[in-house]
Design a protein around this motif. Structure first.
Motif, mmCIF file in Angstrom:
data_model
loop_
_atom_site.group_PDB
_atom_site.id
_atom_site.type_symbol
_atom_site.label_atom_id
_atom_site.label_comp_id
_atom_site.label_asym_id
_atom_site.label_seq_id
_atom_site.Cartn_x
_atom_site.Cartn_y
_atom_site.Cartn_z
ATOM 1 N N VAL A 142 -12.362 54.183 -14.014
ATOM 2 C CA VAL A 142 -13.477 53.236 -13.898
ATOM 3 C C VAL A 142 -14.003 52.758 -15.253
ATOM 4 C CG1 VAL A 142 -15.854 52.963 -13.080
ATOM 5 C CG2 VAL A 142 -14.136 54.013 -11.600
ATOM 6 N N PRO A 143 -14.246 53.647 -16.231
ATOM 7 C CA PRO A 143 -14.734 53.146 -17.525
ATOM 8 C C PRO A 143 -13.790 52.147 -18.180
ATOM 9 C CG PRO A 143 -15.058 55.517 -17.366
ATOM 10 C CD PRO A 143 -14.214 55.126 -16.194
ATOM 11 N N VAL A 144 -12.474 52.365 -18.050
ATOM 12 C CA VAL A 144 -11.503 51.445 -18.647
ATOM 13 C C VAL A 144 -11.604 50.067 -18.002
ATOM 14 C CG1 VAL A 144 -9.042 51.001 -18.966
ATOM 15 C CG2 VAL A 144 -9.938 53.314 -19.295
ATOM 16 N N LEU A 145 -11.830 50.020 -16.701
ATOM 17 C CA LEU A 145 -11.942 48.743 -16.006
ATOM 18 C C LEU A 145 -13.094 47.907 -16.548
ATOM 19 C CD1 LEU A 145 -11.395 49.896 -12.292
ATOM 20 C CD2 LEU A 145 -9.705 48.932 -13.853
ATOM 21 N N PHE A 146 -14.245 48.552 -16.765
ATOM 22 C CA PHE A 146 -15.424 47.810 -17.206
ATOM 23 C C PHE A 146 -15.400 47.507 -18.707
ATOM 24 C CE2 PHE A 146 -16.974 49.438 -13.156
ATOM 25 C CZ PHE A 146 -17.608 48.323 -12.652
ATOM 26 N N LEU A 192 -10.730 44.689 -9.675
ATOM 27 C CA LEU A 192 -11.658 44.941 -8.564
ATOM 28 C C LEU A 192 -10.983 45.757 -7.466
ATOM 29 C CD1 LEU A 192 -13.325 41.424 -8.385
ATOM 30 C CD2 LEU A 192 -14.436 43.551 -9.088
ATOM 31 N N ARG A 193 -9.714 45.501 -7.197
ATOM 32 C CA ARG A 193 -8.993 46.295 -6.195
ATOM 33 C C ARG A 193 -8.814 47.735 -6.658
ATOM 34 N NH1 ARG A 193 -9.899 43.749 -1.622
ATOM 35 N NH2 ARG A 193 -9.182 41.577 -1.648
ATOM 36 N N VAL A 194 -8.539 47.910 -7.935
ATOM 37 C CA VAL A 194 -8.414 49.266 -8.477
ATOM 38 C C VAL A 194 -9.756 49.987 -8.404
ATOM 39 C CG1 VAL A 194 -7.923 50.617 -10.552
ATOM 40 C CG2 VAL A 194 -6.480 48.655 -9.975
ATOM 41 N N PRO A 212 -24.608 44.508 -11.444
ATOM 42 C CA PRO A 212 -24.812 43.226 -12.141
ATOM 43 C C PRO A 212 -23.503 42.554 -12.536
ATOM 44 C CG PRO A 212 -26.336 44.875 -12.976
ATOM 45 C CD PRO A 212 -25.384 45.591 -12.070
ATOM 46 N N VAL A 213 -22.513 43.342 -12.963
ATOM 47 C CA VAL A 213 -21.221 42.767 -13.342
ATOM 48 C C VAL A 213 -20.552 42.114 -12.139
ATOM 49 C CG1 VAL A 213 -18.895 43.310 -14.142
ATOM 50 C CG2 VAL A 213 -20.859 44.338 -15.278
ATOM 51 N N LEU A 214 -20.547 42.806 -11.009
ATOM 52 C CA LEU A 214 -19.889 42.280 -9.818
ATOM 53 C C LEU A 214 -20.640 41.087 -9.233
ATOM 54 C CD1 LEU A 214 -18.170 44.807 -10.144
ATOM 55 C CD2 LEU A 214 -18.318 45.163 -7.668
ATOM 56 N N VAL A 239 -12.145 32.136 -5.376
ATOM 57 C CA VAL A 239 -12.140 32.753 -4.047
ATOM 58 C C VAL A 239 -11.460 34.111 -4.055
ATOM 59 C CG1 VAL A 239 -11.305 32.498 -1.677
ATOM 60 C CG2 VAL A 239 -12.242 30.523 -2.880
ATOM 61 N N ALA A 240 -10.312 34.236 -4.724
ATOM 62 C CA ALA A 240 -9.581 35.514 -4.732
ATOM 63 C C ALA A 240 -10.426 36.625 -5.349
ATOM 64 C CB ALA A 240 -8.270 35.363 -5.487
ATOM 65 N N GLU A 241 -11.107 36.313 -6.468
ATOM 66 C CA GLU A 241 -11.942 37.313 -7.122
ATOM 67 C C GLU A 241 -13.193 37.626 -6.299
ATOM 68 O OE1 GLU A 241 -11.129 34.313 -10.335
ATOM 69 O OE2 GLU A 241 -10.242 34.637 -8.373
ATOM 70 N N GLN A 242 -13.764 36.608 -5.643
ATOM 71 C CA GLN A 242 -14.939 36.831 -4.803
ATOM 72 C C GLN A 242 -14.590 37.700 -3.603
ATOM 73 O OE1 GLN A 242 -15.744 32.600 -4.312
ATOM 74 N NE2 GLN A 242 -17.725 32.837 -5.317
#
Length: 302
Positions: A103-107, A146-148, A170-172, A181-184
């Motif tokens: 999770v930290p790597v993703l953000f 987001l899927r990960v 807040p990020v999401l 659309v795909a990201e939403q």
């Protein structure tokens, strides 16, 4: 992570069952079985750590195409892990190790705001060290990240705590209001996963006016219909989760939905959110799609 069963493991399984004389704990067969089990656990843990290290190495890269490759590897790994309770347990253990935390790597890399990359000063021009520049996240990279994130939070509940520390809501919400659309679509699924049984993330969602953002997308007829349906499913899942919890951080969600969608649509949402708790997962998913469609139709008629 797709493991092939070692030949010696199959040989042990083919061994005849022990007789009454050999049924005590010190029998040779029992000792061999314990050894096989221990070796298998160690082997799977090595595979888990190897898959994580490989995926996270690429997910930290400066270039987006490398990060995408790493995220794809991590997503494939999480899907494989979800098929085995023992693998899920080992993955949960691995997330207590800082260098293996996903999770930290993703953000820090894929989900960070592009404004963070803006140059604050010109000091690098007069220094010997060249400035390190990271390529911005592409749409495909954000959707994969987001899927990960969703997979990590569903398999490892403590990942929701890590997400909260990185201000995930807040990020999401920013992604939900600015991306495609795909990201939403992926963002709505990730929001549900990080808010389940997480009061801190639910409070952040409330403070970010999350219900208003989702309801606005749901009401907007110019928005892609599939995304509107996803918003309907999101509200049904969220209300079904917090329903009856007076002390929930989102205890006022019913009043918010009535104010935003109207009395008729809100009543349908509340009734539909309790769809078949006794149904199996596939039936629940079908019922969720049907109820979301009904909510959308009620809004279009209103």
């Amino acid at each position: 992570m797709y493991l092939k069963k070692p030949l010696w493991s199959e040989a042990v399984k083919r061994t005849a069952s022990p007789t009454a004389e050999d049924s005590d704990q010190s029998s040779p067969l029992t000792v061999v079985e314990d050894l096989v089990s221990s070796l298998t656990d160690q082997r799977v843990y090595r595979e888990v750590t190897l898959a994580l290290r490989t995926g996270l190495r690429d997910a930290r890269a400066e270039f987006s195409f490398l990060r995408v490759r790493g995220l794809r590897g991590l997503l494939k790994f999480l899907r494989s892990v979800s098929e085995s309770d023992s693998a899920i347990h080992l993955f949960s253990q691995s997330q207590s190790v800082p260098e293996l935390q996903v999770v930290p790597v993703l953000f820090r890399h894929s989900l960070r705001d592009s404004e963070e990359d803006s140059v604050a000063s010109l000091d690098h021009i007069f220094s010997v060290e060249p400035m390190k520049k990271t390529s911005p996240s592409t749409d495909a990279e954000v959707a994969l990240a987001l899927r990960v994130l969703e997979g990590c939070c569903l398999l490892h509940r403590e990942s929701t705590i890590l997400a909260h520390r990185h201000k995930a809501i807040p990020v999401l919400m920013n992604i939900l209001s600015t991306r495609g659309v795909a990201e939403q679509d992926a963002c709505l699924d990730a929001l549900i996963s990080i808010m389940l049984d997480s009061s801190a993330n639910q409070m952040d969602f409330e403070s970010c006016n999350g219900i208003e953002e989702v309801a606005e997308l749901l009401r907007d007829k110019q928005v892609d219909e599939n995304l509107r349906l996803k918003c309907g499913e999101f509200l049904l899942l969220l209300i079904g989760h917090v329903n009856g919890r007076d002390k929930s951080p989102m205890a006022t969600i019913h009043e918010d939905v009535r104010r935003l969608l109207g009395e008729k649509s809100a009543s349908l949402v509340w009734a539909a959110s309790q769809f078949g708790s006794t149904l199996n997962p596939e039936q629940r998913l079908t019922a969720l799609h049907i109820q979301a469609r009904r909510v959308l139709e009620s809004l279009d008629m209103y």
